[in-house]
Structures are given as C-alpha cells and as structure tokens.
Enzyme design. Structure first.
Site, mmCIF file in Angstrom:
data_model
loop_
_atom_site.group_PDB
_atom_site.id
_atom_site.type_symbol
_atom_site.label_atom_id
_atom_site.label_comp_id
_atom_site.label_asym_id
_atom_site.label_seq_id
_atom_site.Cartn_x
_atom_site.Cartn_y
_atom_site.Cartn_z
ATOM 1 N N GLY A 32 -9.335 2.892 6.061
ATOM 2 C CA GLY A 32 -9.254 1.880 7.128
ATOM 3 C C GLY A 32 -8.068 2.241 7.993
ATOM 4 N N HIS A 33 -8.296 3.100 8.986
ATOM 5 C CA HIS A 33 -7.178 3.565 9.813
ATOM 6 C C HIS A 33 -6.996 2.614 10.991
ATOM 7 C CE1 HIS A 33 -7.514 7.901 8.051
ATOM 8 N NE2 HIS A 33 -7.269 6.970 7.163
ATOM 9 N N GLN A 91 -7.067 8.292 2.704
ATOM 10 C CA GLN A 91 -6.420 7.911 1.427
ATOM 11 C C GLN A 91 -5.033 8.575 1.358
ATOM 12 O OE1 GLN A 91 -10.059 8.997 1.038
ATOM 13 N NE2 GLN A 91 -10.191 6.927 1.803
ATOM 14 N N THR A 95 -10.695 -3.837 2.431
ATOM 15 C CA THR A 95 -11.165 -4.845 1.468
ATOM 16 C C THR A 95 -10.429 -6.179 1.574
ATOM 17 O OG1 THR A 95 -9.565 -4.047 -0.142
ATOM 18 C CG2 THR A 95 -11.753 -3.071 -0.235
ATOM 19 N N THR A 147 -13.020 0.494 -3.698
ATOM 20 C CA THR A 147 -13.264 -0.302 -2.489
ATOM 21 C C THR A 147 -14.713 -0.808 -2.440
ATOM 22 O OG1 THR A 147 -13.838 1.709 -1.293
ATOM 23 C CG2 THR A 147 -11.551 0.991 -1.146
ATOM 24 N N LYS A 205 6.881 2.142 8.911
ATOM 25 C CA LYS A 205 7.213 0.756 8.542
ATOM 26 C C LYS A 205 8.670 0.551 8.136
ATOM 27 C CE LYS A 205 2.907 -1.486 7.648
ATOM 28 N NZ LYS A 205 2.125 -2.315 6.769
ATOM 29 N N LYS A 247 -1.730 6.286 8.838
ATOM 30 C CA LYS A 247 -2.255 7.513 9.452
ATOM 31 C C LYS A 247 -2.912 7.230 10.802
ATOM 32 C CE LYS A 247 -4.401 8.240 5.532
ATOM 33 N NZ LYS A 247 -3.692 7.413 4.565
ATOM 34 N N GLY A 248 -3.596 6.073 10.915
ATOM 35 C CA GLY A 248 -4.289 5.737 12.160
ATOM 36 C C GLY A 248 -3.345 5.725 13.335
ATOM 37 N N SER A 306 8.659 5.294 12.351
ATOM 38 C CA SER A 306 7.883 4.231 12.994
ATOM 39 C C SER A 306 8.554 2.892 12.704
ATOM 40 C CB SER A 306 6.455 4.255 12.461
ATOM 41 O OG SER A 306 5.739 3.179 12.995
ATOM 42 N N ARG A 349 -7.788 -6.889 0.101
ATOM 43 C CA ARG A 349 -7.054 -7.165 -1.148
ATOM 44 C C ARG A 349 -5.543 -7.059 -0.931
ATOM 45 N NH1 ARG A 349 -9.444 -2.802 -5.221
ATOM 46 N NH2 ARG A 349 -9.422 -1.595 -3.306
ATOM 47 N N PRO A 350 -4.751 -7.952 -1.591
ATOM 48 C CA PRO A 350 -3.299 -7.785 -1.486
ATOM 49 C C PRO A 350 -2.897 -6.447 -2.084
ATOM 50 C CG PRO A 350 -3.863 -9.704 -2.854
ATOM 51 C CD PRO A 350 -5.155 -9.055 -2.457
ATOM 52 N N ASP A 409 -2.884 4.073 2.934
ATOM 53 C CA ASP A 409 -2.351 2.981 3.763
ATOM 54 C C ASP A 409 -0.957 3.287 4.304
ATOM 55 O OD1 ASP A 409 -4.678 1.500 3.028
ATOM 56 O OD2 ASP A 409 -3.679 1.001 1.144
ATOM 57 N N GLU A 410 -0.661 4.552 4.535
ATOM 58 C CA GLU A 410 0.672 4.913 5.027
ATOM 59 C C GLU A 410 0.818 4.672 6.528
ATOM 60 O OE1 GLU A 410 -1.310 7.093 3.478
ATOM 61 O OE2 GLU A 410 -0.376 7.680 1.589
HETATM 62 P P1 IMP Z 1 -12.769 4.428 -3.990
HETATM 63 O O1 IMP Z 1 -12.209 5.491 -3.098
HETATM 64 O O2 IMP Z 1 -13.409 3.286 -3.222
HETATM 65 O O3 IMP Z 1 -13.660 4.966 -5.051
HETATM 66 O O4 IMP Z 1 -11.523 3.751 -4.762
HETATM 67 C C1 IMP Z 1 -10.750 4.458 -5.731
HETATM 68 C C2 IMP Z 1 -9.286 4.046 -5.653
HETATM 69 O O5 IMP Z 1 -8.719 4.519 -4.420
HETATM 70 C C3 IMP Z 1 -9.054 2.527 -5.652
HETATM 71 O O6 IMP Z 1 -7.838 2.266 -6.305
HETATM 72 C C4 IMP Z 1 -8.941 2.192 -4.182
HETATM 73 O O7 IMP Z 1 -8.207 1.007 -3.965
HETATM 74 C C5 IMP Z 1 -8.197 3.423 -3.672
HETATM 75 N N1 IMP Z 1 -8.472 3.710 -2.268
HETATM 76 C C6 IMP Z 1 -9.576 4.272 -1.745
HETATM 77 N N2 IMP Z 1 -9.462 4.417 -0.423
HETATM 78 C C7 IMP Z 1 -8.255 3.955 -0.097
HETATM 79 C C8 IMP Z 1 -7.532 3.879 1.135
HETATM 80 O O8 IMP Z 1 -7.992 4.304 2.212
HETATM 81 N N3 IMP Z 1 -6.291 3.316 1.078
HETATM 82 C C9 IMP Z 1 -5.739 2.908 -0.088
HETATM 83 N N4 IMP Z 1 -6.367 2.971 -1.265
HETATM 84 C C10 IMP Z 1 -7.612 3.497 -1.269
#
Ligand code: IMP
Length: 419
Positions: free
Chosen positions: A40-41, A218, A295, A127, A325, A16-17, A407, A297-298, A13-14
């Site tokens: 989720g870019h 990720q 997702t 996720t 940010k 990248k998109g 940014s 999620r906070p 979530d840095e």
């Molecule tokens: P998974 O990749 O869905 O198996 O999740 C494993 C861990 O990586 C969890 O803590 C997720 O919240 C985290 N995670 C997976 N993909 C992302 C991403 O794109 N951004 C931030 N966290 C991620």
C-alpha cells in the site's frame, strides 16, 4: 544506463510511495519488481492522497512511464479499481502503464485459500490478499499468468486451477461459495491494457539511455529467504529481486537506495526485538498514523533496530539511506537505538537471523536526548535541532552508510535533501 533500486529495509511501510513519487522526476521509467496488492504505497500530492497497491508510484508524475514486472502478482479487480480512481483524479494511466505478460494472476480462490490457511495453519497475520497461495502456484508451475488471457486454453487453465483450489478448500472444511463474476469481468477489461514482454522494453530503454528506477514492495525483513521466516511475505524483497523481477542483468544495477523509518513498525505476527508495548509505542502509533494502508490493522511500533538495519543493508548492498518520519519522533525526552541482542541464558550476541530460532533475548540500547521543536517545515539540514542531527549522524556511523534524505512529513516538499 543502469537501473537504480529503491527498497524498504524494515518490515514494510517505510514510506516507499512518497520517495518513489518524489524521485520519479529524475527517471523515465518506474518499474515495480515484486509483491502484489499486499503493498500500500501512499502518495500525497497537494493534499490529495493516493494509496497504490498494484500500480508503480511513478504514475502520479506526468510523463513518467510505469511498468509492472513479471514477479509482481496481480489482482485484476484491485488493478482496475486503482486505474479508475487515478483517472477520476485526472491522472492518465493506460498510456503510461505496461504490465508484464508473465505476471501471475491472483484468483478469487487464492484469496479464500489465504484466509483458510490463516485460520487452520498457525497464523502469519497475512494481508489476506491471496499472496502466499498465488506464489505457491507460481513456483509449483500451476500458476495462471496474465498473458494467458489471450490464449485459447485460458478458460481450461483457469477452471483447472479453480477446481484444484476448491478441493483443497473443501478438505479444509470451507464450504464458502465462490463468486468470480467481478474477477472475470475485470479480466475482460485487462485485455485492453498494455500487456507485453516487459523485459525487452526495459532493456531497450536502458540501451537507448533512459533512466529506470526499480520499486520494491514490503521490506527486507519480510523477505521469503532472509526475513523472520515463517512470518514473512512470499517473495524476495531484497535488491537482487529487481533483476529476476524485471528481467535485468545484475551488471545493470546502479545505485541501491534503502528506506527506513526513524523508528520501527511491523504488521502481522513474528519477532520484533525492539517492540514498545507502552505509552511511547502508542504515541508513535497515533502520531505516525501507524495503521495498515492495505488492511487498516494497527501496526506494532518500536525503537530503531540497527542490527536489523545493518543486516538489510548487507543483503542489498545499500549505497544511500533515506530516513522517513523523523517528525513523528518529536517531543520524546529520550530516543533509543537498539545496537545488539544477547541470549538471555548465555549472554552471547544473537544475530538477526537467529531470531527465528531464539526469542529468549535481551536487547542492548543506547539512549540519546530527544528534540521537541516542530521540524516539518525545515528545508535545510543545518536548521534541524542539534539532538535530531546527532540521532541522524549516529545512525550513519552505526551503519557506515550516508543518510542522503530525511523526510519530515508526508508531502513532497516536507523533505530535506543532504546531497
Ligand atoms: P502476505 O504478504 O499478505 O502474505 O503477508 C505476510 C506478512 O507480511 C504479514 O505479516 C503481513 O502483515 C506482511 N506484509 C505484507 N505486505 C506488507 C506491506 O506492504 N507492508 C507491511 N507488511 C506487509
């Protein structure tokens, strides 16, 4: 020609998109090299927002070709829904997208397994997109690859995988019915997309002088080997993964760009040494809209962690840093940077790697004055408030790496280039 790599240096979530979209006008091809729809870019172009889970972030740039590499895992339902959303916004996709035939498919039963593993085996906070179970089948040599859909034995392979998963699920106590209609319908349409042995295409492009940017998903601290195991994703997220995820020789890697946020966030469980559980953390969450783009999620929020950042830079050999940010940090009377962690009992310095085994730590912070000026409209580095420049330059000193881009907002033009 070389392949430049862009990757996240924190827990994902840095941003990248935004950066891949921004830089894509300098490249001919953008190629995603790992992960799946857990990513989720987010790209915002002229006020229009696109969240890409499967498709590389070069798709919003006309004329740029996009490749989904062999180490990416694919959910065909999500892929097609993404294609249709882009097409509805008049963005052509099908003629600018190649998918590696070697990419493994996320089956409906993989998603159920993900959910049941989360329930029964100690939570990672995944996720729930089926990521872990799909990569498990891939390394267990039981995966179903997207190129298999053209083979006569595809149905047998799929049914075998489904049966195996159902028996595991039953043993876990899951009696949920499986409806794979949408999956199978999507697969029929996937047959009309450009599936190929993408490694040949990418190497031919390099030979003919084309520029390629490899897009990671990720973040480095979620890497399956080097992240905070077991609270990690199931793929390698460091720069070296671009080679195995695309079929490119390490000799052909060019610049490595690392993206980090001016503070830290993390979704899901696991160590987070600089987490802020107070008003400052809540303020960063609200102001930075720190809610998962996949997702909802906070996200947990915290101060910048130099020890973790240096670890990520070391693993990937980062040449340049992009800081995201910065605007979210406005209005803080002081900003802090974590420079070290120490064992609470022995006072010895604890490495990032040791966090998995030792959570009894105290953090060492340095404090700097914050800035209150609105910075989103600033285009020139020299016009930034002095304290924000001090913050940037301190990070450059602590990482010994130049920050070449800052940014200051989500739009393409809310970006300050320093070189
Ligand atoms: P998974 O990749 O869905 O198996 O999740 C494993 C861990 O990586 C969890 O803590 C997720 O919240 C985290 N995670 C997976 N993909 C992302 C991403 O794109 N951004 C931030 N966290 C991620």
């Amino acid at each position: 020609m070389k392949v430049d790599v862009i990757l996240g240096l924190q827990w994902g979530d840095e941003g990248k998109g935004k950066i891949v979209d921004l830089l894509s006008n300098k490249y001919d091809v953008i190629a995603r090299f790992q992960g799946g729809p857990n990513a989720g870019h987010t790209i915002i172009v002229k006020g229009q927002k696109f969240v890409l889970h499967q498709i590389p972030s070069g798709i919003t740039r006309e004329g740029v070709y996009n490749v989904i590499g062999n180490a990416v895992i694919l959910d065909p339902v999500i892929l097609l829904s993404e294609i249709k959303k882009l097409e509805a916004a008049n963005i052509s996709v099908r003629d600018r997208l190649m998918i590696s035939k070697k990419a493994n498919l996320i089956l409906p039963t993989h998603k159920l397994l993900d959910a049941w593993q989360e329930k029964s085996k100690g939570k990672v906070g995944t996720t729930l997109k089926g990521i872990g179970p799909t990569y498990q089948d891939k390394t267990g040599r039981f995966g179903v690859r997207i190129g298999d859909i053209f083979q006569a034995d595809f149905d047998t392979k799929y049914q075998q995988a489904k049966m195996k998963h159902l028996s595991i699920l039953r043993a876990m106590g899951c009696e949920d019915a499986i409806d794979d209609t949408a999956f199978l319908t999507a697969l029929e349409e996937v047959k009309t997309l450009h599936l190929a042995d993408a490694e040949y295409y990418l190497n031919d492009q390099l030979t003919s002088g084309k520029k390629i940017l490899a897009e990671g998903a990720q973040g480095s601290l979620l890497d399956i080997d080097f992240g905070t195991y077991p609270f990690v994703t199931s793929s390698n997220t460091v720069a070296a993964a671009a080679c195995t995820g695309l079929g490119i020789s390490p000799k052909k890697l060019g610049k490595i760009f690392g993206i980090f946020k001016a503070y830290c966030t993390r979704v899901g469980d696991g160590p987070f040494p600089t987490e802020l559980l107070d008003e400052v953390g809540e303020n960063l969450r609200q102001k930075g809209n720190e809610f998962g783009s996949t997702t909802g999620r906070p996200r947990r929020t915290g101060w910048l962690d130099i020890k973790a950042l240096n670890y990520a830079c070391m693993l990937s050999g980062v040449d340049e840093l992009f800081m995201m940010k910065m605007d979210v940090m406005n209005d803080l009377p002081e900003v802090k940077i974590c420079t070290d962690y120490h064992d609470n009992q022995t006072d010895e310095s604890v490495s990032f790697s040791e966090l998995t085994f030792n959570s009894d730590i105290k953090q060492a912070y340095m404090s700097m004055p914050g800035w209150s000026e609105e910075i989103s409209s600033i285009k020139n580095y020299d016009q930034l408030p002095t304290s924000s420049k001090n913050y940037i330059e301190m990070i450059e000193n602590l990482t010994a790496t130049p920050i070449s881009l800052v940014s200051v907002g989500p739009e393409r033009d809310e970006t300050i280039f320093r070189s």
